[in-house]
Design a protein around this motif. Structure first.
Motif, mmCIF file in Angstrom:
data_model
loop_
_atom_site.group_PDB
_atom_site.id
_atom_site.type_symbol
_atom_site.label_atom_id
_atom_site.label_comp_id
_atom_site.label_asym_id
_atom_site.label_seq_id
_atom_site.Cartn_x
_atom_site.Cartn_y
_atom_site.Cartn_z
ATOM 1 N N HIS A 91 0.820 -1.222 0.000
ATOM 2 C CA HIS A 91 0.000 0.000 0.000
ATOM 3 C C HIS A 91 0.850 1.267 0.000
ATOM 4 O O HIS A 91 0.315 2.362 0.091
ATOM 5 C CB HIS A 91 -0.922 -0.002 1.221
ATOM 6 C CG HIS A 91 -1.690 -1.276 1.376
ATOM 7 N ND1 HIS A 91 -2.624 -1.677 0.446
ATOM 8 C CD2 HIS A 91 -1.650 -2.255 2.307
ATOM 9 C CE1 HIS A 91 -3.116 -2.851 0.816
ATOM 10 N NE2 HIS A 91 -2.542 -3.221 1.940
ATOM 11 N N TYR A 92 2.166 1.107 -0.055
ATOM 12 C CA TYR A 92 3.065 2.254 0.025
ATOM 13 C C TYR A 92 3.569 2.697 -1.327
ATOM 14 O O TYR A 92 4.174 1.907 -2.045
ATOM 15 C CB TYR A 92 4.266 1.919 0.923
ATOM 16 C CG TYR A 92 4.126 2.597 2.243
ATOM 17 C CD1 TYR A 92 3.258 2.091 3.201
ATOM 18 C CD2 TYR A 92 4.804 3.777 2.511
ATOM 19 C CE1 TYR A 92 3.083 2.737 4.395
ATOM 20 C CE2 TYR A 92 4.631 4.425 3.704
ATOM 21 C CZ TYR A 92 3.770 3.913 4.640
ATOM 22 O OH TYR A 92 3.592 4.565 5.814
ATOM 23 N N GLU A 143 7.892 6.099 -3.986
ATOM 24 C CA GLU A 143 8.778 7.177 -3.543
ATOM 25 C C GLU A 143 8.801 7.336 -2.018
ATOM 26 O O GLU A 143 9.638 8.036 -1.476
ATOM 27 C CB GLU A 143 8.428 8.492 -4.248
ATOM 28 C CG GLU A 143 7.110 9.135 -3.850
ATOM 29 C CD GLU A 143 5.877 8.562 -4.582
ATOM 30 O OE1 GLU A 143 6.022 7.540 -5.305
ATOM 31 O OE2 GLU A 143 4.781 9.129 -4.419
ATOM 32 N N LYS A 144 7.880 6.670 -1.318
ATOM 33 C CA LYS A 144 7.812 6.773 0.150
ATOM 34 C C LYS A 144 8.464 5.579 0.843
ATOM 35 O O LYS A 144 8.590 5.551 2.068
ATOM 36 C CB LYS A 144 6.339 6.844 0.580
ATOM 37 C CG LYS A 144 5.684 8.178 0.314
ATOM 38 C CD LYS A 144 5.434 8.915 1.606
ATOM 39 C CE LYS A 144 5.900 10.358 1.535
ATOM 40 N NZ LYS A 144 6.009 10.975 2.840
ATOM 41 N N MET A 145 8.867 4.588 0.046
ATOM 42 C CA MET A 145 9.295 3.309 0.620
ATOM 43 C C MET A 145 10.562 3.427 1.465
ATOM 44 O O MET A 145 10.605 2.922 2.597
ATOM 45 C CB MET A 145 9.480 2.293 -0.510
ATOM 46 C CG MET A 145 9.702 0.889 -0.047
ATOM 47 S SD MET A 145 8.343 0.278 0.984
ATOM 48 C CE MET A 145 8.965 -1.343 1.378
ATOM 49 N N PHE A 176 7.476 -7.494 1.621
ATOM 50 C CA PHE A 176 6.938 -6.649 0.543
ATOM 51 C C PHE A 176 6.830 -7.494 -0.715
ATOM 52 O O PHE A 176 7.519 -8.516 -0.857
ATOM 53 C CB PHE A 176 7.856 -5.441 0.307
ATOM 54 C CG PHE A 176 9.291 -5.818 0.017
ATOM 55 C CD1 PHE A 176 9.737 -5.939 -1.289
ATOM 56 C CD2 PHE A 176 10.178 -6.079 1.053
ATOM 57 C CE1 PHE A 176 11.054 -6.306 -1.558
ATOM 58 C CE2 PHE A 176 11.494 -6.447 0.791
ATOM 59 C CZ PHE A 176 11.937 -6.567 -0.513
ATOM 60 N N ALA A 177 5.970 -7.061 -1.628
ATOM 61 C CA ALA A 177 5.868 -7.740 -2.923
ATOM 62 C C ALA A 177 7.018 -7.239 -3.787
ATOM 63 O O ALA A 177 7.135 -6.044 -4.031
ATOM 64 C CB ALA A 177 4.528 -7.422 -3.568
ATOM 65 N N PRO A 178 7.906 -8.134 -4.209
ATOM 66 C CA PRO A 178 9.095 -7.692 -4.932
ATOM 67 C C PRO A 178 8.799 -7.314 -6.378
ATOM 68 O O PRO A 178 7.964 -7.925 -7.033
ATOM 69 C CB PRO A 178 10.010 -8.910 -4.868
ATOM 70 C CG PRO A 178 9.082 -10.072 -4.762
ATOM 71 C CD PRO A 178 7.864 -9.596 -4.025
ATOM 72 N N LYS A 179 9.501 -6.275 -6.821
ATOM 73 C CA LYS A 179 9.299 -5.788 -8.186
ATOM 74 C C LYS A 179 10.222 -6.558 -9.131
ATOM 75 O O LYS A 179 11.377 -6.208 -9.295
ATOM 76 C CB LYS A 179 9.616 -4.292 -8.234
ATOM 77 C CG LYS A 179 9.243 -3.630 -9.530
ATOM 78 C CD LYS A 179 9.307 -2.131 -9.356
ATOM 79 C CE LYS A 179 8.762 -1.440 -10.594
ATOM 80 N NZ LYS A 179 8.527 -0.031 -10.333
ATOM 81 N N LEU A 188 4.566 -2.695 -6.071
ATOM 82 C CA LEU A 188 5.653 -3.648 -5.902
ATOM 83 C C LEU A 188 6.889 -2.815 -5.586
ATOM 84 O O LEU A 188 6.978 -1.661 -5.981
ATOM 85 C CB LEU A 188 5.870 -4.453 -7.190
ATOM 86 C CG LEU A 188 4.630 -5.106 -7.810
ATOM 87 C CD1 LEU A 188 5.013 -5.902 -9.050
ATOM 88 C CD2 LEU A 188 3.928 -6.001 -6.809
ATOM 89 N N HIS A 189 7.854 -3.403 -4.875
ATOM 90 C CA HIS A 189 9.044 -2.626 -4.503
ATOM 91 C C HIS A 189 10.329 -3.316 -4.917
ATOM 92 O O HIS A 189 10.439 -4.538 -4.841
ATOM 93 C CB HIS A 189 9.048 -2.363 -2.995
ATOM 94 C CG HIS A 189 7.904 -1.503 -2.554
ATOM 95 N ND1 HIS A 189 7.877 -0.142 -2.773
ATOM 96 C CD2 HIS A 189 6.732 -1.821 -1.958
ATOM 97 C CE1 HIS A 189 6.737 0.346 -2.305
ATOM 98 N NE2 HIS A 189 6.027 -0.653 -1.807
ATOM 99 N N GLU A 190 11.286 -2.502 -5.335
ATOM 100 C CA GLU A 190 12.601 -3.032 -5.683
ATOM 101 C C GLU A 190 13.325 -3.433 -4.406
ATOM 102 O O GLU A 190 13.458 -2.627 -3.485
ATOM 103 C CB GLU A 190 13.409 -1.977 -6.440
ATOM 104 C CG GLU A 190 13.070 -1.925 -7.912
ATOM 105 C CD GLU A 190 13.682 -0.738 -8.614
ATOM 106 O OE1 GLU A 190 14.791 -0.328 -8.232
ATOM 107 O OE2 GLU A 190 13.025 -0.220 -9.530
ATOM 108 N N GLU A 191 13.789 -4.659 -4.393
ATOM 109 C CA GLU A 191 14.475 -5.163 -3.201
ATOM 110 C C GLU A 191 15.679 -4.293 -2.843
ATOM 111 O O GLU A 191 15.964 -4.057 -1.668
ATOM 112 C CB GLU A 191 14.926 -6.611 -3.451
ATOM 113 C CG GLU A 191 15.561 -7.205 -2.232
ATOM 114 C CD GLU A 191 15.703 -8.718 -2.327
ATOM 115 O OE1 GLU A 191 14.930 -9.363 -3.057
ATOM 116 O OE2 GLU A 191 16.615 -9.227 -1.662
ATOM 117 N N GLU A 192 16.349 -3.804 -3.871
ATOM 118 C CA GLU A 192 17.543 -2.983 -3.665
ATOM 119 C C GLU A 192 17.221 -1.712 -2.856
ATOM 120 O O GLU A 192 18.026 -1.284 -2.026
ATOM 121 C CB GLU A 192 18.120 -2.630 -5.054
ATOM 122 C CG GLU A 192 19.609 -2.421 -5.122
ATOM 123 C CD GLU A 192 20.453 -3.343 -4.251
ATOM 124 O OE1 GLU A 192 20.135 -4.548 -4.142
ATOM 125 O OE2 GLU A 192 21.432 -2.837 -3.667
#
Ligand code: SAM
Length: 229
Positions: free
Chosen positions: A138-139, A142-144, A163-166, A191-195
């Motif tokens: 839900h984030y 740019e706020k992650m 998190f759901a990985p990108k 989805l978020h980049e693990e990096e």
């Protein structure tokens, strides 16, 4: 922008106080009023929770420690942690969720867990372990990093975040899902980049010590444990 962030948050709060509450409260229970997709998500989420509980059981030292669970939902993680003897402080942006979690804990006779309504940016204090499971979807992107930094600032020893990985594959699945949204209203999903997550943990002085990936047909969650170095 500021406005899209505010919109995201209001939308998430509204959703999890209304139709989202009904949907997820059913998924996070043993109710049989779930469809195949929801059952798959329930199973995937259960796997993530069990992986966390297994790590904590293996460490064998959670009794008496403080745990802050951000975005606690109905208490799927907070309640078993309290049963293991942790002093749990759990919060959720949705009042309906926090209230349900408190009711479930009370029904089980748990007294070492408190539940309250708060978005996770507003959570304060210092805790041995800070957990934030399946909330980052839900984030906004740019706020992650800032969100991870905030979780770290609350943690004396350890952060557990999922998190759901990108990845190209999950991006594709998400796009397909957006083409066929189905009948139920949901929220935007990120989805978020693990990096990005790893860099934010590192920047806050944490080192990744354990990792897991759980993927079923409709549920996917990358799980990281990081400890203060
Ligand atoms: N962590 C719980 C679990 O694993 O069972 C619940 C996961 S559920 C998919 C996501 C939860 O995050 C919802 O209860 C929602 O209300 C909450 N949430 C979303 N954005 C939040 C925010 N900014 N601060 C606190 N909670 C939030």
């Amino acid at each position: 922008t500021l406005f899209s962030t505010l919109d995201d948050k209001t939308e998430v709060r509204e959703y999890f106080n209304n139709e989202g509450f009904n949907r997820w409260n059913k998924i996070y229970s043993d109710s049989d009023e779930v469809n195949k997709v929801q059952l798959d998500i329930r199973n995937g989420h259960d796997q993530t929770i069990q992986k966390i509980l297994n790590w904590i059981r293996d460490d064998g030292d959670i009794a008496g420690k403080t745990v802050c669970d951000c975005g606690c939902g109905v208490g799927s993680l907070a309640i078993p942690l309290a049963q293991m003897g942790a002093k749990v402080s759990a919060s959720d942006i949705s009042d309906a969720m926090a209230t349900e979690a408190a009711a479930r804990a009370k029904a089980m006779g748990i007294s070492n867990a408190k539940f309250y309504t708060s978005d996770l940016e507003s959570v304060t204090g210092k805790y041995n372990t800070v957990t934030c499971v399946d909330v980052a979807i839900h984030y906004p992107t740019e706020k992650m990093a800032e969100m991870v930094g905030h979780l770290c600032s609350l943690a004396e020893d350890r952060v557990l975040i999922s998190f759901a990985p990108k990845t190209w594959y999950y991006e594709l699945l998400k796009k397909i899902g957006e083409l066929f949204p189905g009948p139920s209203k949901t929220t935007r999903a990120y989805l978020h980049e693990e990096e990005v997550v790893r860099k934010a943990l590192e920047k806050a002085g944490f080192k990744v010590t354990r990792e897991e990936m759980t993927g079923t047909s409709f549920y996917f969650s990358r799980l990281l444990e990081a400890r203060r170095v």
